[in-house]
Design a protein around this motif. Structure first.
Motif, short mmCIF file in Angstrom:
data_model
loop_
_atom_site.label_atom_id
_atom_site.label_comp_id
_atom_site.label_asym_id
_atom_site.label_seq_id
_atom_site.Cartn_x
_atom_site.Cartn_y
_atom_site.Cartn_z
N MET A 1 0.84 -1.18 0.00
CA MET A 1 0.00 0.00 0.00
C MET A 1 0.88 1.24 0.00
O MET A 1 1.95 1.25 0.58
N TYR A 2 0.39 2.28 -0.62
CA TYR A 2 1.12 3.53 -0.72
C TYR A 2 0.90 4.44 0.49
O TYR A 2 1.65 5.39 0.69
N ALA A 3 -0.13 4.19 1.27
CA ALA A 3 -0.40 4.98 2.47
C ALA A 3 -1.02 4.08 3.54
O ALA A 3 -1.71 3.12 3.22
N THR A 4 -0.77 4.43 4.77
CA THR A 4 -1.33 3.68 5.89
C THR A 4 -2.51 4.45 6.49
O THR A 4 -2.71 5.63 6.19
N GLU A 7 -1.20 7.45 8.25
CA GLU A 7 -0.88 8.54 7.32
C GLU A 7 -2.15 9.24 6.83
O GLU A 7 -2.18 10.47 6.70
N GLU A 26 -6.21 0.31 0.00
CA GLU A 26 -5.73 -0.86 -0.76
C GLU A 26 -6.16 -0.75 -2.22
O GLU A 26 -5.37 -0.98 -3.13
N SER A 29 -4.18 1.90 -4.05
CA SER A 29 -2.84 1.41 -4.37
C SER A 29 -2.86 0.48 -5.57
O SER A 29 -1.99 0.54 -6.44
N ILE A 32 -3.28 2.59 -8.69
CA ILE A 32 -2.03 3.24 -9.06
C ILE A 32 -1.09 2.24 -9.71
O ILE A 32 -0.46 2.53 -10.74
N ASP A 33 -0.95 1.06 -9.12
CA ASP A 33 -0.08 0.03 -9.70
C ASP A 33 -0.50 -0.28 -11.14
O ASP A 33 0.34 -0.41 -12.02
N LEU A 48 12.74 3.24 -5.14
CA LEU A 48 11.96 4.47 -5.10
C LEU A 48 12.44 5.39 -6.21
O LEU A 48 13.63 5.41 -6.54
#
Length: 54
Positions: A1-4, A7, A26, A29, A32-33, A48
């Motif tokens: 995931m890009y953010a929790t 966050e 989820e 993310s 985006i993927d 990164l």
């Protein structure tokens, strides 16, 4: 995931995190993927992006 969730909570500040927010993160993310398939850019040892604009 890009953010929790933490966050997200920090980002929203005064807006409470809603039930189901983790699944929304989820899904975002995954979206985006999917959009980044085939994208080519330089990465560092942690995979990164090295260009801050990316």
């Amino acid at each position: 995931m890009y953010a929790t969730i933490d966050e997200l909570r920090e980002f929203l500040k005064t807006i409470p995190v809603w039930p189901g927010a983790e699944r929304h993160l989820e899904q975002a993310s995954e979206d985006i993927d999917e959009l980044l398939i085939g994208a080519v850019y330089d990465v560092d040892a942690n995979e990164l992006p090295t260009d801050p604009k990316i």
